[in-house]
Scaffold this motif. Structure first.
Motif: not given
Lengths: 308, 126
Positions: A9-14, A19-20, A32-41, A206-208
């Motif tokens: 699954l990949t999402r590209r903005y420009k 998401l990578d 489930y916990g989906l954890l990450g910084r703001n803007g991580a995806g 960062r999307g990964r």
């Protein structure tokens, strides 16, 4: 059967990858916990899983099918967004009534109990537009819990909620989950606060996907040892060290490996103290290390957000 | 409640052991469900189940199909023996080593224990 499966699954903005190459298998009836910084995806990922956003490439299966414009699948999902929008003239009651029509498992008495628990104003009179940020979050939490949807996403649901209200949310989530098991995906950057609620953790950076494992497996994969620094160093010799801290003749070392048989007895006889490492600590250390390895210039300030 | 000193499932197991020792959970008595433990300690039910299962493996708890979890006969004695062994390592050994640091000899230490016992006399045992 898995509730969610994604492949590549990949999402590209420009020119940016939100998401990578995300590959996930989400099992039923777990938190489930989906954890990450703001803007991580995190939000991008949840939007695609709930057919509110598009993937640039890759595959998504929710309950075995593609959720896009699939009413049968979508009625089994509930996505509580951080910034949920409601029609301007909606009262709290209107929002709950609309939700009750959409979600087949809607529990109206539960919604009413939660209205009282969160001390929301008169639901028939009070417009959602006029609510405070915290009250708005509470409405989202109530809809998410009362929906009893087989797959419920909470995207940072606590904005503006104070510590008491957040604890109330965690308590109600756990008790309702125990009585009505379902798949919960809770996105958060308050890792320590939610760690005990979670069975499985997915960390996105960062999307990964940089971590995808059971909480017990993650916290069991490392330990901290403290005591006289010379003795501590002798104890950790030959083991992978994640972090060293010293204070005079004392040291505390985080070891990136599980405890071996006999370690407890040995530590005790050497006068060393063993302790587990918190989930938040481990996520910060591990993702920091990964960034250093990739030589990222941003490595120095990475996960400041997570640490808060 | 729950702290960071040990894995959570282990803390749950130790708390149940403590309740067996105190008689809060009598032998052949029913143990709260994992969901009740989860709600009380604010932890994931799977974590609570892991703590309970640890005690099933040790033979301290047993399952009655369709009813729930119960304290096994003889469980209290098993816990008591384990705690007495722990007492030596957790309290007596550190007590002795701390006393040595402070220049308190074994005889003086024994006298201190007698003094403490005398001070407790008259107050009912907990």
């Amino acid at each position: 059967m898995n509730v969610i499966e994604t492949r590549g699954l990949t999402r590209r903005y420009k020119d940016q990858l939100a998401l990578d190459d995300v590959n996930l298998d989400i099992a039923p009836n777990r938190i489930y916990g989906l954890l990450g910084r703001n803007g991580a995806g995190k939000t991008t990922l949840m939007s695609i899983l709930t057919a509110q956003g598009f993937a640039s490439s890759g595959e998504v299966r929710v309950f075995g099918g593609n959720p896009f414009e699939n009413e049968q699948i979508l009625s089994r999902l509930c996505f509580v967004r951080e910034s949920q929008k409601y029609p301007d003239d909606f009262t709290i009651r209107n929002a709950l009534d609309a939700a009750s029509l959409f979600f087949p498992n809607w529990d109206a008495p539960l919604a009413d109990r939660l209205l009282e628990d969160f001390q929301l104003p008169n639901p028939k009179k009070h417009r959602i537009k006029k609510l405070s940020r915290g009250q708005l979050s509470a409405v989202g939490v109530i809809i998410g819990l009362a929906s009893r949807a087989e797959l419920t996403f909470f995207d940072e649901p606590y904005l503006g909620l104070d510590a008491v209200a957040r604890q109330l949310f965690y308590d109600r989530l756990l008790t309702d989950f125990a009585d009505h098991p379902r798949t919960i995906i809770l996105s958060s950057h308050l890792i320590d606060e939610v760690a005990n609620l979670l069975e499985h953790v997915i960390v996105i950076d960062r999307g990964r996907i940089v971590m995808d494992d059971e909480v017990e497996a993650i916290t069991g994969s490392a330990f901290a040892v403290a005591g006289k620094s010379t003795v501590v160093e002798e104890f950790v010799a030959g083991r992978p060290v994640l972090r060293r801290e010293g204070l005079g003749a004392l040291a505390s070392v985080t070891v990136d490996a599980p405890l071996q048989a006999g370690d407890r007895e040995r530590a005790e006889s050497l006068g060393l103290e063993l302790a587990p490492v918190s989930l938040q600590q481990l996520i910060i250390r591990r993702t920091l290390k990964a960034n250093e390895r990739f030589g990222s210039p941003a490595a120095a300030d990475t996960n400041v957000e997570v640490a808060r | 409640m729950i702290d960071d000193s040990k894995p959570i499932f282990q803390q749950i197991a130790e708390r149940i052991e403590g309740d067996i020792l105190d008689g809060v959970l009598p032998e052949e008595g029913q143990v709260p469900s994992t969901n009740e433990f989860a709600a009380f300690y604010r932890i994931n039910p799977a974590t609570a189940a892991k703590g309970v299962n640890l005690l099933v493996e040790k033979g301290l708890l047993y399952k009655r199909r369709g009813i729930g979890m119960f304290v096994a006969p003889g469980a209290r004695e098993t816990v008591l023996a384990k705690r007495q062994d722990q007492f030596y390592r957790q309290y007596v050994q550190p007590l002795h080593s701390e006393a040595r640091k402070l220049g308190i000899g074994v005889e003086e230490l024994t006298a201190l224990i007698h003094r403490s016992a005398a001070e407790h006399e008259g107050t009912p045992a907990p």
